[in-house]
Design a protein around this motif. Sequence first.
Motif, PDB file in Angstrom:
ATOM      1  N   ASP A  31       0.829  -1.210   0.000  1.00  0.00           N
ATOM      2  CA  ASP A  31       0.000   0.000   0.000  1.00  0.00           C
ATOM      3  C   ASP A  31       0.864   1.262   0.000  1.00  0.00           C
ATOM      4  N   ARG A  32       2.010   1.220   0.665  1.00  0.00           N
ATOM      5  CA  ARG A  32       2.949   2.360   0.632  1.00  0.00           C
ATOM      6  C   ARG A  32       3.501   2.558  -0.780  1.00  0.00           C
ATOM      7  N   ILE A  33       3.838   1.459  -1.443  1.00  0.00           N
ATOM      8  CA  ILE A  33       4.340   1.529  -2.818  1.00  0.00           C
ATOM      9  C   ILE A  33       3.261   2.115  -3.728  1.00  0.00           C
ATOM     10  N   GLU A  34       2.046   1.610  -3.589  1.00  0.00           N
ATOM     11  CA  GLU A  34       0.938   2.100  -4.412  1.00  0.00           C
ATOM     12  C   GLU A  34       0.736   3.604  -4.219  1.00  0.00           C
ATOM     13  N   LYS A  35       0.782   4.057  -2.988  1.00  0.00           N
ATOM     14  CA  LYS A  35       0.582   5.475  -2.697  1.00  0.00           C
ATOM     15  C   LYS A  35       1.629   6.335  -3.412  1.00  0.00           C
ATOM     16  N   ARG A  36       2.894   5.938  -3.329  1.00  0.00           N
ATOM     17  CA  ARG A  36       3.973   6.711  -3.973  1.00  0.00           C
ATOM     18  C   ARG A  36       3.848   6.693  -5.490  1.00  0.00           C
TER      19      ARG A  36
END
Length: 163
Positions: A17-22
């Motif tokens: 989810d952190r990767i997706e956000k960035r």
Amino acid sequence: MPLIFVSHATKDHDFIDRIEKRLNEAGIDVWLDHRNMKPSDDFDETIQQAMLACDGMIFAASPNSIATPECHSEWRYLLALKRAGYAKTLYTAVIEPVTLEKFPYRLLIEQYADLHRDFEGGMTALIDAIKGGREVLPKESTAVRSFVPVIGIERMDDPDALR
């Protein structure tokens, strides 16, 4: 806007989810099974269609994803599409240390972004490569590592290459 399929283990959702956000902040569309699939979808068909539609894939390497047969099938399918002439790029992102002995040998020819050691630097390198339509990550980033001595920073025989 490029569309990137993210192959990952279910146990790694929080990091993914952190990767997706960035990626979204950088204007890159992301396809994730836990966001884009409905319970009624045919899993295999939906994954295959998503991989055909994507511009590339990030394989999020962790002990969890390495041990997941579905993740293995996903990156192998993407490489098969690439060999068949589809314009697909595979980016490997190490999100948790994986020993060299466990790392898939077919991916040892690829560079990887070390998001475990340097999340921001690795994401910047991935975003630059994806947006630039490049397969090769920028070597100047300390978050980019390579298994191929000619290309990169670390050698296959380096015991700490993936830690």
